[in-house]
Scaffold this motif. Structure first.
Motif, PDB file in Angstrom:
ATOM      1  N   ILE A 243       0.842  -1.195   0.000  1.00 36.09           N
ATOM      2  CA  ILE A 243       0.000   0.000   0.000  1.00 36.09           C
ATOM      3  C   ILE A 243       0.880   1.249   0.000  1.00 36.09           C
ATOM      4  O   ILE A 243       1.872   1.315   0.726  1.00 36.09           O
ATOM      5  CB  ILE A 243      -0.925   0.006   1.236  1.00 36.09           C
ATOM      6  CG1 ILE A 243      -1.840  -1.227   1.199  1.00 36.09           C
ATOM      7  CG2 ILE A 243      -1.759   1.281   1.285  1.00 36.09           C
ATOM      8  CD1 ILE A 243      -2.661  -1.419   2.464  1.00 36.09           C
ATOM      9  N   VAL A 244       0.501   2.231  -0.808  1.00 38.99           N
ATOM     10  CA  VAL A 244       1.233   3.483  -0.892  1.00 38.99           C
ATOM     11  C   VAL A 244       0.350   4.598  -0.348  1.00 38.99           C
ATOM     12  O   VAL A 244      -0.879   4.565  -0.485  1.00 38.99           O
ATOM     13  CB  VAL A 244       1.670   3.777  -2.354  1.00 38.99           C
ATOM     14  CG1 VAL A 244       0.469   3.986  -3.255  1.00 38.99           C
ATOM     15  CG2 VAL A 244       2.617   4.972  -2.411  1.00 38.99           C
ATOM     16  N   TYR A 245       0.968   5.613   0.256  1.00 40.08           N
ATOM     17  CA  TYR A 245       0.258   6.759   0.864  1.00 40.08           C
ATOM     18  C   TYR A 245       0.885   8.021   0.310  1.00 40.08           C
ATOM     19  O   TYR A 245       2.073   8.287   0.527  1.00 40.08           O
ATOM     20  CB  TYR A 245       0.396   6.689   2.382  1.00 40.08           C
ATOM     21  CG  TYR A 245      -0.280   7.791   3.159  1.00 40.08           C
ATOM     22  CD1 TYR A 245      -1.632   7.712   3.485  1.00 40.08           C
ATOM     23  CD2 TYR A 245       0.429   8.906   3.599  1.00 40.08           C
ATOM     24  CE1 TYR A 245      -2.254   8.714   4.225  1.00 40.08           C
ATOM     25  CE2 TYR A 245      -0.170   9.912   4.343  1.00 40.08           C
ATOM     26  CZ  TYR A 245      -1.514   9.809   4.653  1.00 40.08           C
ATOM     27  OH  TYR A 245      -2.133  10.796   5.389  1.00 40.08           O
ATOM     28  N   LEU A 246       0.082   8.798  -0.444  1.00 41.78           N
ATOM     29  CA  LEU A 246       0.660   9.924  -1.171  1.00 41.78           C
ATOM     30  C   LEU A 246      -0.451  10.930  -1.500  1.00 41.78           C
ATOM     31  O   LEU A 246      -1.629  10.678  -1.228  1.00 41.78           O
ATOM     32  CB  LEU A 246       1.302   9.400  -2.466  1.00 41.78           C
ATOM     33  CG  LEU A 246       2.300  10.286  -3.206  1.00 41.78           C
ATOM     34  CD1 LEU A 246       3.458  10.704  -2.318  1.00 41.78           C
ATOM     35  CD2 LEU A 246       2.826   9.560  -4.435  1.00 41.78           C
ATOM     36  N   PHE A 247      -0.084  12.038  -2.116  1.00 46.27           N
ATOM     37  CA  PHE A 247      -1.079  12.992  -2.580  1.00 46.27           C
ATOM     38  C   PHE A 247      -2.076  12.295  -3.506  1.00 46.27           C
ATOM     39  O   PHE A 247      -1.686  11.539  -4.403  1.00 46.27           O
ATOM     40  CB  PHE A 247      -0.411  14.132  -3.364  1.00 46.27           C
ATOM     41  CG  PHE A 247       0.375  15.093  -2.529  1.00 46.27           C
ATOM     42  CD1 PHE A 247      -0.206  16.257  -2.068  1.00 46.27           C
ATOM     43  CD2 PHE A 247       1.702  14.846  -2.219  1.00 46.27           C
ATOM     44  CE1 PHE A 247       0.522  17.170  -1.305  1.00 46.27           C
ATOM     45  CE2 PHE A 247       2.440  15.741  -1.462  1.00 46.27           C
ATOM     46  CZ  PHE A 247       1.845  16.908  -0.999  1.00 46.27           C
ATOM     47  N   GLU A 248      -3.359  12.572  -3.308  1.00 51.66           N
ATOM     48  CA  GLU A 248      -4.381  11.989  -4.177  1.00 51.66           C
ATOM     49  C   GLU A 248      -4.120  12.357  -5.639  1.00 51.66           C
ATOM     50  O   GLU A 248      -4.238  11.500  -6.530  1.00 51.66           O
ATOM     51  CB  GLU A 248      -5.764  12.473  -3.747  1.00 51.66           C
ATOM     52  CG  GLU A 248      -6.892  11.954  -4.619  1.00 51.66           C
ATOM     53  CD  GLU A 248      -8.236  12.553  -4.252  1.00 51.66           C
ATOM     54  OE1 GLU A 248      -9.249  12.117  -4.834  1.00 51.66           O
ATOM     55  OE2 GLU A 248      -8.281  13.463  -3.388  1.00 51.66           O
ATOM     56  N   ASP A 249      -3.772  13.627  -5.890  1.00 55.82           N
ATOM     57  CA  ASP A 249      -3.537  14.061  -7.269  1.00 55.82           C
ATOM     58  C   ASP A 249      -2.350  13.341  -7.896  1.00 55.82           C
ATOM     59  O   ASP A 249      -2.318  13.116  -9.113  1.00 55.82           O
ATOM     60  CB  ASP A 249      -3.312  15.572  -7.311  1.00 55.82           C
ATOM     61  CG  ASP A 249      -4.565  16.357  -6.950  1.00 55.82           C
ATOM     62  OD1 ASP A 249      -5.663  15.795  -7.085  1.00 55.82           O
ATOM     63  OD2 ASP A 249      -4.430  17.522  -6.521  1.00 55.82           O
ATOM     64  N   TRP A 250      -1.366  12.996  -7.091  1.00 55.78           N
ATOM     65  CA  TRP A 250      -0.195  12.264  -7.596  1.00 55.78           C
ATOM     66  C   TRP A 250      -0.619  10.855  -8.032  1.00 55.78           C
ATOM     67  O   TRP A 250      -0.159  10.347  -9.057  1.00 55.78           O
ATOM     68  CB  TRP A 250       0.863  12.176  -6.497  1.00 55.78           C
ATOM     69  CG  TRP A 250       2.241  11.802  -6.968  1.00 55.78           C
ATOM     70  CD1 TRP A 250       2.581  10.754  -7.776  1.00 55.78           C
ATOM     71  CD2 TRP A 250       3.473  12.459  -6.665  1.00 55.78           C
ATOM     72  NE1 TRP A 250       3.935  10.717  -7.995  1.00 55.78           N
ATOM     73  CE2 TRP A 250       4.509  11.760  -7.319  1.00 55.78           C
ATOM     74  CE3 TRP A 250       3.804  13.566  -5.883  1.00 55.78           C
ATOM     75  CZ2 TRP A 250       5.845  12.132  -7.216  1.00 55.78           C
ATOM     76  CZ3 TRP A 250       5.134  13.930  -5.787  1.00 55.78           C
ATOM     77  CH2 TRP A 250       6.151  13.223  -6.447  1.00 55.78           C
ATOM     78  N   LEU A 251      -1.484  10.238  -7.262  1.00 61.84           N
ATOM     79  CA  LEU A 251      -1.914   8.865  -7.562  1.00 61.84           C
ATOM     80  C   LEU A 251      -3.036   8.806  -8.594  1.00 61.84           C
ATOM     81  O   LEU A 251      -3.363   7.718  -9.076  1.00 61.84           O
ATOM     82  CB  LEU A 251      -2.392   8.180  -6.276  1.00 61.84           C
ATOM     83  CG  LEU A 251      -1.342   7.989  -5.181  1.00 61.84           C
ATOM     84  CD1 LEU A 251      -1.989   7.336  -3.958  1.00 61.84           C
ATOM     85  CD2 LEU A 251      -0.183   7.119  -5.675  1.00 61.84           C
ATOM     86  N   ARG A 252      -3.638   9.964  -8.926  1.00 59.10           N
ATOM     87  CA  ARG A 252      -4.820   9.976  -9.772  1.00 59.10           C
ATOM     88  C   ARG A 252      -4.667   9.214 -11.081  1.00 59.10           C
ATOM     89  O   ARG A 252      -5.570   8.454 -11.467  1.00 59.10           O
ATOM     90  CB  ARG A 252      -5.232  11.435 -10.045  1.00 59.10           C
ATOM     91  CG  ARG A 252      -6.488  11.615 -10.902  1.00 59.10           C
ATOM     92  CD  ARG A 252      -7.686  10.934 -10.295  1.00 59.10           C
ATOM     93  NE  ARG A 252      -7.927  11.381  -8.926  1.00 59.10           N
ATOM     94  CZ  ARG A 252      -8.727  10.741  -8.082  1.00 59.10           C
ATOM     95  NH1 ARG A 252      -9.331   9.621  -8.458  1.00 59.10           N
ATOM     96  NH2 ARG A 252      -8.913  11.201  -6.858  1.00 59.10           N
ATOM     97  N   PRO A 253      -3.579   9.349 -11.852  1.00 57.31           N
ATOM     98  CA  PRO A 253      -3.484   8.604 -13.119  1.00 57.31           C
ATOM     99  C   PRO A 253      -3.586   7.095 -12.939  1.00 57.31           C
ATOM    100  O   PRO A 253      -4.242   6.409 -13.735  1.00 57.31           O
ATOM    101  CB  PRO A 253      -2.106   9.014 -13.664  1.00 57.31           C
ATOM    102  CG  PRO A 253      -1.829  10.338 -13.026  1.00 57.31           C
ATOM    103  CD  PRO A 253      -2.425  10.254 -11.656  1.00 57.31           C
TER     104      PRO A 253
END
Length: 296
Positions: A243-253
């Motif tokens: 599981i990764v935890y990061l900015f939603e916008d970063w993970l969006r693609p």
């Protein structure tokens, strides 16, 4: 004692950049020209200002003392000279920004092309790093950071989205094998991709729902330094490692393509967007003034 202002400026540029080549690139000059200028200055003062090795250039004690006093003074000289720029029809010059990697990736791409198209005589230099720096000491005109990391004596102007979220996500295959968590504390039994700042501090995993805040320190097989190695954590999660935890916008693609799916989405915390900040006690250089007006 008569000292050439150009030699002083060359010393400050080299000391701030940590090397002659990097300083030459920032000034559109030559490393050999800067080296000659520093040698002239040292000969004039009768003291070594920089310790030079094949790997680094570091100020001596005398050099650091001179840099601490001289750097702000030269910045004020630049600001004073830049007043003339205000009489141009079009602002010109170089704007130097220090920003975190997330801003360089998620905020600036929607702003920079339009800004530079509107002001073709301005050159933009962007340094992306995660640590909070003294923008003046780093040779920058302004920085972009989040609200909790701003210094009190800075002017702050909102830039980019005003609300962002942190997100947790994993590959569908991983969740089929390990199960979908229903509470943040269940992440302690999962494989998680962790991040660490250059300072050594770990990225805290924070979750919020209906007034409840949960902070956890999960374990996992991969630890990356925030910034340049962040995408490695994302790709590892896409590959089913955890599981990764990061900015939603970063993970969006990856979320939109279905390569990652949300984990604990109703627990994702929101926070205020970033700010452009700069010292309020200085005259604004024309390129920075144009950028502030543009984002406003």
């Amino acid at each position: 004692m008569k000292i050439d202002l150009g030699d002083l400026s060359a010393f400050v540029a080299v000391a701030r950049a940590g090397g002659f080549r990097d300083a030459a690139r920032s000034l559109d000059g030559s490393a050999s020209g800067l080296s000659d200028a520093v040698r002239r200055l040292e000969a004039r003062l009768g003291v070594r200002l920089l310790n030079r090795t094949t790997r680094s250039v570091v100020p001596t004690e005398a050099g650091q003392s001179l840099l601490d006093r001289l750097g702000p003074a030269l910045d004020e000289v630049d600001s004073a000279l830049d007043v003339v720029n205000g009489f141009r029809d079009t602002p010109a010059g170089t704007l130097r920004l220090n920003v975190p990697m997330s801003v360089a990736r998620l905020v600036l791409p929607s702003i920079v092309p339009r800004f530079l198209a509107a002001y073709p005589a301005i050159r933009l230099e962007v340094t992306a790093e995660e640590s909070f720096v003294d923008v003046l000491a780093a040779g920058c005109d302004a920085g972009i950071r989040y609200e909790e990391r701003l210094e009190q004596d800075m002017v702050a102007v909102p830039i980019g989205p005003r609300v962002q979220r942190m997100a947790a996500a994993a590959a569908p295959g991983y969740l089929r094998q390990r199960g979908q968590p229903t509470h943040p504390r269940e992440l302690l039994t999962h494989s998680c991709m962790r991040g660490r700042f250059a300072s050594g501090a770990m990225v805290e995993w924070v979750f919020e729902r209906e007034g409840e805040t949960v902070k956890i320190d999960p374990g996992g097989p991969l630890l990356v330094q925030i910034g340049g190695a962040t995408d490695l954590a994302v790709e590892a999660a896409v590959g089913g490692l955890g599981i990764v935890y990061l900015f939603e916008d970063w993970l969006r693609p990856w979320l939109e393509r279905g390569e990652l799916v949300p984990v604990l989405e109703d627990w994702w915390p929101s926070f205020s967007g970033p700010y452009l900040y700069y010292p309020g006690r200085r005259l604004l250089p024309a390129p920075l003034r144009a950028f502030v007006d543009f984002i406003r």
